[in-house]
Scaffold this active site. Structure first.
Site, PDB file in Angstrom:
ATOM      1  N   HIS A 214       0.780  -1.205   0.064  1.00  0.00           N
ATOM      2  CA  HIS A 214       0.037   0.057   0.025  1.00  0.00           C
ATOM      3  C   HIS A 214       0.962   1.242   0.041  1.00  0.00           C
ATOM      4  O   HIS A 214       2.108   1.211   0.455  1.00  0.00           O
ATOM      5  CB  HIS A 214      -0.826  -0.036   1.435  1.00  0.00           C
TER       6      HIS A 214
ATOM      7  N   CYS B 268      -5.670   1.716   5.575  1.00  0.00           N
ATOM      8  CA  CYS B 268      -6.280   0.651   6.248  1.00  0.00           C
ATOM      9  C   CYS B 268      -5.903   0.081   7.637  1.00  0.00           C
ATOM     10  O   CYS B 268      -5.070   0.986   8.183  1.00  0.00           O
ATOM     11  CB  CYS B 268      -6.235  -0.618   5.114  1.00  0.00           C
TER      12      CYS B 268
ATOM     13  N   GLU C 258       1.035   3.922   1.948  1.00  0.00           N
ATOM     14  CA  GLU C 258       1.536   4.201   3.163  1.00  0.00           C
ATOM     15  C   GLU C 258       2.720   3.426   3.732  1.00  0.00           C
ATOM     16  O   GLU C 258       3.562   3.937   4.082  1.00  0.00           O
ATOM     17  CB  GLU C 258       0.454   4.273   4.284  1.00  0.00           C
TER      18      GLU C 258
ATOM     19  N   CYS D  20      -1.997  -0.406   7.621  1.00  0.00           N
ATOM     20  CA  CYS D  20      -1.225   0.771   7.607  1.00  0.00           C
ATOM     21  C   CYS D  20      -1.359   1.566   8.808  1.00  0.00           C
ATOM     22  O   CYS D  20      -0.175   1.936   9.059  1.00  0.00           O
ATOM     23  CB  CYS D  20      -1.760   1.595   6.233  1.00  0.00           C
TER      24      CYS D  20
END
Length: 155
Positions: free
Chosen positions: A53, A83, A55, A86
């Site tokens: 992801h 999410c 992040e 993260c």
């Protein structure tokens, strides 16, 4: 233009890095004392890695850029709602502030009644500041455009 808008515009730009590969358009920027430490975008499809992801990528890139993994005092900008994975990584890294462009809606997403604030509270880190609403229209338009292209089979 505010400092938050400046860094969110960079996150929007970073989000498009792997657009041609069909990646979800999310960008992240980590800032310390007004200086960019690292950036990241989604590469889950390209890398066949569902943890890739934006992040997480930004936090991974920050270590080598700084020579250490301590992100205490840093601000993480994200074009979308991080999410729970993260959020947990942000807690571990010591992120002090999260600035969000896109706003998660339990009616339009797959996380139920989730919010990054709730994730931080679950691990007793409600001291992590969350700022919402920075360039929301631009971030949301990018997300909806991606979903529309995905529905048409273009990504």
């Amino acid at each position: 233009m505010s400092e938050h808008e400046k860094f969110m515009r960079l996150a929007l730009k970073v989000a498009h890095t792997h657009e041609k590969e069909g990646e979800a358009l999310v960008g992240s920027v980590i800032v310390r004392d007004g200086e960019v430490v690292a950036t990241g975008c989604n590469t889950a499809k390209r890398d066949l890695d569902m943890t890739a992801h934006a992040e997480i990528a930004a936090m991974k890139n920050a270590g080598p850029a700084q020579g250490h993994t301590d992100l205490s005092g840093c601000t993480l900008y994200s074009t979308g709602e991080p999410c729970i994975m993260c959020a947990g990584a942000m807690v571990s890294a010591g992120i002090a502030r999260v600035v969000l462009g896109g706003n998660y809606s339990k009616h339009n997403g797959g996380f139920g009644d989730y919010s990054v604030e709730k994730a931080f509270t679950l691990v007793n880190r409600s001291d992590i500041e969350v700022i919402r609403g920075v360039l929301t229209a631009e971030c949301e338009a990018m997300r909806w455009d991606y979903w529309a292209r995905q529905a048409r089979g273009e990504v």
